[in-house]
Design an enzyme around this catalytic site. Structure first.
Site, PDB file in Angstrom:
ATOM      1  N   SER A   1     -80.918 -52.107 -26.373  1.00 56.79           N
ATOM      2  CA  SER A   1     -79.707 -52.750 -25.852  1.00 56.79           C
ATOM      3  C   SER A   1     -79.353 -52.197 -24.482  1.00 56.79           C
ATOM      4  O   SER A   1     -79.651 -51.034 -24.191  1.00 56.79           O
ATOM      5  CB  SER A   1     -78.529 -52.496 -26.803  1.00 56.79           C
TER       6      SER A   1
ATOM      7  N   TYR B   1     -73.145 -46.261 -30.889  1.00 57.08           N
ATOM      8  CA  TYR B   1     -74.189 -47.309 -30.845  1.00 57.08           C
ATOM      9  C   TYR B   1     -75.043 -47.117 -29.590  1.00 57.08           C
ATOM     10  O   TYR B   1     -76.279 -47.172 -29.643  1.00 57.08           O
ATOM     11  CB  TYR B   1     -73.496 -48.678 -30.829  1.00 57.08           C
TER      12      TYR B   1
END
Ligand SMILES: NC(=O)c1ccc[n+]([C@@H]2O[C@H](COP(=O)([O-])OP(=O)(O)OC[C@H]3O[C@@H](n4cnc5c(N)ncnc54)[C@H](OP(=O)(O)O)[C@@H]3O)[C@@H](O)[C@H]2O)c1
Length: 254
Positions: free
Chosen positions: A147, A160
């Site tokens: 990501s 995250y």
């Protein structure tokens, strides 16, 4: 021939986290190309529905396994079974992941550890096995959903982000090891995409369309790319974000 088809389309594809919105959209393209697919997901009911849909769309072979990918001990047997079923493997595509709850994880180590386990430890276990399999055969592509969140830690999602930063660094080092052995490692860095993961987020209707993200992923795999920012604007955006001086960055609300 459409933009997502290629004459040298690899045929045998293992998909881990096959019920993910991004994985499903990618598999729809591969199914239309007649690929053989082995799909792994933890929810048997959703997995059966996805497999049925992909068969209808033209996949030449489909097999499935239900597995919680957090269970790293089960990975070697699961992967060996999948490759046996496909009678080989051209592409391994890792798509499973969780966003977690940042606010909760700031107070509770176990919540943070869960995100790190699912998004980093489990992929490290899977990719280590898969890379060694591919090196032995001197071929194969390992494509993994990381990501843009891993490019710089931000207060709104640094747990995250840390899991994805670790994953991106792991894949970068692995690529440096296995590229010379004929194995391709693709790190996929999406910006926000419209899937179940982002459904509750503000302005989620403006996020990237999952089908066009999937088209870019298929193209990057076909071209044996190293890193894909998708949509492409995220490459210059993250370049700029990474270069904001820390004394300014730490005061921003990002
Ligand atoms: N959407 C975005 O904006 C975005 C942006 C950047 C990166 N990504 C990354 O892209 C990947 C796919 O995300 P998505 O947007 O497609 O989200 P999604 O639709 O929520 O898919 C996530 C998938 O991961 C599966 N999963 C989670 N933990 C698992 C486990 N322990 N074992 C097996 N499967 C597990 C989920 O299964 P269940 O359905 O059973 O829960 C679900 O199928 C993730 O790695 C995510 O971090 C997404």
């Amino acid at each position: 021939m459409t933009s997502t088809q290629s004459s040298s389309t690899p045929r045998k594809i293992l998909v881990l986290g096959a019920t993910s919105g991004i994985a499903e959209a990618t598999c729809r393209i591969w199914a239309a190309q007649g690929a053989s697919l082995f799909l792994v997901a933890r929810n048997g009911e959703k997995l059966a529905a996805v497999a049925k849909d992909l068969k209808t769309r033209g996949a030449s072979y489909i097999d499935t396994a239900v597995a919680d990918l957090d269970d790293t001990d089960s990975h070697p047997a699961l992967l060996a079974h999948a490759i046996n079923s496909l009678t080989g493997m051209d592409i391994a595509y890792l798509a499973h992941g969780i966003l977690g709850d940042q606010t909760h994880a700031e107070q509770d180590f176990n919540a943070a550890a869960q995100v790190i386990h699912t998004n980093l430890m489990a992929p490290v276990s899977l990719v280590t096995w898969l890379a060694n399999f591919c090196v032995q055969r001197r071929s194969g592509t390992i494509a993994v959903l990381s990501s843009v969140a891993g490019d710089r830690g931000r207060k709104s999602n640094y747990v995250y982000g840390a899991s994805k930063a670790g994953l991106s660094a792991f894949l970068e080092g692995l690529r440096n090891r296995v590229d010379r052995e004929g194995v391709t490692v693709l790190t996929i860095k999406p910006g926000p995409v419209k899937t179940a993961m982002t459904a509750g987020m503000p302005r989620s209707e403006k996020f990237a369309d999952v089908d066009s993200v999937a088209e870019s992923i298929v193209r990057a795999i076909d071209k044996k790319k190293d890193t894909l920012y998708v949509p492409f604007q995220w490459r210059p955006i993250m370049f700029a974000v990474r270069h904001i001086p820390e004394r300014i960055f730490k005061k921003l609300n990002l």
